[in-house]
Design an enzyme around this catalytic site. Structure first.
Site, PDB file in Angstrom:
ATOM      1  N   TRP A  15      37.762 -37.385 -20.240  1.00 50.52           N
ATOM      2  CA  TRP A  15      38.507 -36.281 -20.367  1.00 50.52           C
ATOM      3  C   TRP A  15      38.221 -35.706 -19.567  1.00 50.52           C
ATOM      4  CZ3 TRP A  15      43.177 -37.689 -20.783  1.00 50.52           C
ATOM      5  CH2 TRP A  15      43.249 -39.545 -21.363  1.00 50.52           C
TER       6      TRP A  15
ATOM      7  N   ASP B 152      37.512 -29.663 -26.399  1.00 45.16           N
ATOM      8  CA  ASP B 152      38.607 -30.697 -26.655  1.00 45.16           C
ATOM      9  C   ASP B 152      38.191 -31.816 -27.913  1.00 45.16           C
ATOM     10  OD1 ASP B 152      39.762 -32.878 -26.166  1.00 45.16           O
ATOM     11  OD2 ASP B 152      40.156 -33.346 -23.780  1.00 45.16           O
TER      12      ASP B 152
ATOM     13  N   LYS C 177      45.171 -39.467 -32.229  1.00 44.92           N
ATOM     14  CA  LYS C 177      43.624 -40.151 -31.523  1.00 44.92           C
ATOM     15  C   LYS C 177      43.020 -40.067 -33.337  1.00 44.92           C
ATOM     16  CE  LYS C 177      44.261 -40.028 -27.494  1.00 44.92           C
ATOM     17  NZ  LYS C 177      42.816 -38.591 -26.244  1.00 44.92           N
TER      18      LYS C 177
HETATM   19  C1  LIG Z   1      43.515 -38.945 -25.566  1.00 45.69           C
HETATM   20  C2  LIG Z   1      42.818 -37.803 -25.360  1.00 45.69           C
HETATM   21  C3  LIG Z   1      43.107 -36.504 -24.119  1.00 45.69           C
HETATM   22  C4  LIG Z   1      44.708 -36.658 -23.490  1.00 45.69           C
HETATM   23  O1  LIG Z   1      45.786 -36.702 -24.879  1.00 45.69           O
HETATM   24  P1  LIG Z   1      47.626 -37.117 -24.423  1.00 45.69           P
HETATM   25  O2  LIG Z   1      48.502 -36.616 -25.816  1.00 45.69           O
HETATM   26  O3  LIG Z   1      47.752 -38.559 -23.644  1.00 45.69           O
HETATM   27  O4  LIG Z   1      47.885 -36.066 -22.986  1.00 45.69           O
HETATM   28  C5  LIG Z   1      42.771 -35.392 -23.881  1.00 45.69           C
HETATM   29  N1  LIG Z   1      41.415 -35.501 -24.204  1.00 45.69           N
HETATM   30  C6  LIG Z   1      40.629 -36.073 -25.119  1.00 45.69           C
HETATM   31  C7  LIG Z   1      39.079 -36.119 -25.749  1.00 45.69           C
HETATM   32  C8  LIG Z   1      41.748 -37.271 -25.320  1.00 45.69           C
HETATM   33  O5  LIG Z   1      40.897 -38.396 -25.975  1.00 45.69           O
END
Ligand SMILES: *Cc1c(COP(=O)(O)O)cnc(C)c1O
Length: 361
Positions: free
Chosen positions: A103, A173, A197
């Site tokens: 990511w 993030d 998540k």
């Molecule tokens: C899943 C995830 C993303 C991307 O999310 P989407 O909603 O699928 O675009 C970005 N960063 C992390 C750490 C993630 O687990």
């Protein structure tokens, strides 16, 4: 589990608390006397305004968000934030990125389309199985921010200590660890998280941004991609993801009711320990990440062979455990044990893995 539900170890979209799902189900035909569901409701209605206001207020309470930070609910998931961050925050055109896995790599690729994304630390040399030392990074004076992926969902690492940004803005993030433990918001300039998540349904990100980072000089940037647009309009410049806001709001209330983030952290530590203790004692299964950088949310592990990994996944599915296959980019197995995974689910998984090990000596 009730309703024939399974222990779902998916990395996302992932489990939500059963109690929250039941409450949502009870309101789906008629939300509190409005005569309609939240799916069918005008976002300009008083009823919805109350839903979004409460969601924001509850999140502020949960995370203790200072008044000089805005809370935004933005569509486009996590991936759009990879672009929005550099488009909004690169004033000098330079930012520092710590590369810890899939990511952060995606974030770096997007930032490179906007300006200079300088990788100041990386764990690529060991297949992203650890978090690099970030105590003395080589950060250029004119860097606009330092970016981290605080929990790498695929690789299973997490920061147990934030980087020393030497006075530069920290951007994080937090998608796969959002609300899993207390967070001192003032340590960051911007925190963002895709909600599917650890909170609610897919299709939305929560962005927490310090007010002074909002800009008025971005007149070439598409209006929708400007954080200020969303801040000025209370996340309702256009129709927001009403359903996700409603569901996330329920989860915020649930977390407040169950003791807030320190209580959540305690439960998460307890759950993760059960699984890691087993992995450390097992002769068949091995944890994939350096001990001090292990994630409490995503636990990747392996057997001695890819064939056996696949066999464990197949057997686990038959036994009622879903989504234990590791991400295709790293293989192996991965158990995502987010906030909503009950302790019983982790205990049952460990029992299953023990039994498998005993039967495959
Ligand atoms: C899943 C995830 C993303 C991307 O999310 P989407 O909603 O699928 O675009 C970005 N960063 C992390 C750490 C993630 O687990």
């Amino acid at each position: 589990m009730k309703y024939g539900r399974v222990y779902n170890f998916s990395a996302g979209p992932a489990m939500m608390p059963e109690e929250v799902l039941e409450e949502i189900a009870s309101e789906v035909m008629n939300y509190r006397g409005s005569g309609m569901s939240v799916m069918e409701m005008s976002h300009r209605s008083k009823v919805f305004q109350q839903i979004i206001d409460e969601a924001e207020a509850d999140l502020r309470k949960l995370m203790n968000i200072p008044d000089n930070y805005k809370v935004l609910f933005i569509q486009g998931g996590g991936t759009l934030e990879f672009s929005m961050v550099p488009l909004n925050l690169m004033k000098n055109g330079v930012a520092c990125y710590v590369e810890t896995g899939s990511w952060s790599k995606k974030a770096i690729a997007e930032a490179k389309r906007v300006g200079e994304a300088k990788v100041v630390a990386s764990s690529a040399d060991k297949n992203f199985t650890y978090v690099p030392d970030c105590s003395d990074l080589d950060i250029p004076e004119n860097a606009d921010y330092v970016y981290i992926c605080e929990n790498e969902t695929i690789n299973g690492t997490t920061y147990h200590k934030l980087p020393n940004t030497k006075g530069h803005v920290l951007v994080s993030d937090q998608s796969s660890m959002f609300l899993s433990r207390p967070c001192n918001v003032s340590d960051y300039g911007l925190i963002w998280a895709g909600v599917q998540k650890n909170v609610g349904p897919a299709g939305m990100a929560v962005v927490i941004i310090r007010e002074d980072l909002l800009r008025s000089d971005l007149d070439k940037l598409p209006i929708y991609l400007d954080y200020k647009t969303h801040a000025d309009k209370g996340s309702m410049y256009n129709t927001p993801n009403c359903w996700a806001i409603y569901c996330c709001g329920k989860v915020f209330k649930y977390l407040l009711k169950t003791g807030g983030l320190s209580a959540m952290a305690k439960r998460n530590e307890e759950k993760a320990k059960i699984l890691y203790d087993f992995l450390d004692s097992s002769k068949l299964f091995t944890g994939a990440v350096r001990k001090e950088d292990r994630s409490l949310m995503n636990v990747p592990f392996v057997t001695p062979s890819a064939e056996q990994d696949a066999d464990v996944v197949a057997c686990s599915k038959a036994a009622g455990f879903d989504n234990l296959k590791g991400h295709k980019s790293v293989g192996g197995l991965r158990a995502s044990i987010y906030n909503a995974m009950p302790k019983e689910g982790v205990e049952a998984l460990v029992e299953f893995l023990k039994k498998y090990e005993a039967e495959h000596k």
